[in-house]
Write a protein that holds these residues in place. Sequence first.
Motif, short mmCIF file in Angstrom:
data_model
loop_
_atom_site.label_atom_id
_atom_site.label_comp_id
_atom_site.label_asym_id
_atom_site.label_seq_id
_atom_site.Cartn_x
_atom_site.Cartn_y
_atom_site.Cartn_z
N MET A 15 60.47 -33.41 49.33
CA MET A 15 61.78 -34.03 49.42
C MET A 15 62.83 -33.10 50.03
N GLY A 16 62.50 -31.84 50.25
CA GLY A 16 63.42 -30.93 50.88
C GLY A 16 64.49 -30.39 49.95
N LYS A 17 64.25 -30.40 48.66
CA LYS A 17 65.25 -29.89 47.72
C LYS A 17 65.13 -28.39 47.57
N SER A 18 66.22 -27.77 47.14
CA SER A 18 66.20 -26.35 46.79
C SER A 18 65.99 -26.23 45.29
N LEU A 19 65.27 -25.21 44.91
CA LEU A 19 65.05 -24.92 43.49
C LEU A 19 65.68 -23.58 43.16
N PHE A 20 66.38 -23.53 42.05
CA PHE A 20 67.00 -22.30 41.60
C PHE A 20 66.26 -21.80 40.37
N TYR A 21 65.95 -20.51 40.36
CA TYR A 21 65.19 -19.91 39.27
C TYR A 21 65.98 -18.79 38.62
N HIS A 22 65.83 -18.67 37.33
CA HIS A 22 66.36 -17.53 36.59
C HIS A 22 65.17 -16.86 35.92
N TYR A 23 65.10 -15.55 36.07
CA TYR A 23 64.07 -14.76 35.41
C TYR A 23 64.74 -13.50 34.88
N GLN A 24 64.76 -13.36 33.58
CA GLN A 24 65.47 -12.26 32.92
C GLN A 24 66.91 -12.29 33.42
N ASP A 25 67.40 -11.25 34.05
CA ASP A 25 68.79 -11.25 34.52
C ASP A 25 68.90 -11.48 36.03
N TRP A 72 55.27 -18.46 35.97
CA TRP A 72 55.85 -19.80 35.86
C TRP A 72 56.47 -20.09 34.50
N ASN A 73 55.78 -19.76 33.42
CA ASN A 73 56.28 -20.07 32.08
C ASN A 73 57.47 -19.20 31.67
N ASP A 74 57.72 -18.14 32.41
CA ASP A 74 58.86 -17.25 32.13
C ASP A 74 60.10 -17.62 32.92
N LEU A 75 59.97 -18.57 33.84
CA LEU A 75 61.08 -18.94 34.73
C LEU A 75 61.85 -20.12 34.17
N ALA A 76 63.15 -20.07 34.30
CA ALA A 76 63.99 -21.23 34.04
C ALA A 76 64.30 -21.84 35.41
N VAL A 77 63.98 -23.10 35.58
CA VAL A 77 64.15 -23.78 36.87
C VAL A 77 65.31 -24.75 36.75
N TYR A 78 66.23 -24.70 37.73
CA TYR A 78 67.40 -25.60 37.73
C TYR A 78 67.49 -26.37 39.01
#
Length: 78
Positions: A15-25, A72-78
């Motif tokens: 779909m061409g979307k961007s994914l934002f990830y947070h890992y630790q800080d 993967w399980n350590d990432l927060a995906v927004y």
Amino acid sequence: MKLCHMSFLRNYYPMGKSLFYHYQDRKFYISQRKDLGELYFTVSEEDYHIFYSPKELLSAPLIDGETLLERWNDLAVY
């Protein structure tokens, strides 16, 4: 929100979307240019990686020497 890597492949990449990830800080994002067939894993304007397939992206050691699949399980995906 937690997504499995198959959801990423099925729902976001086509779909061409961007994914934002947070890992630790740290924050990362994945985006694409469909016209060039490129996927970008971006840390900052100066620090990014270019890939030509989802498989290549998901198997590259991008986070502390590990792949997105390994972290993967350590990432927060927004």
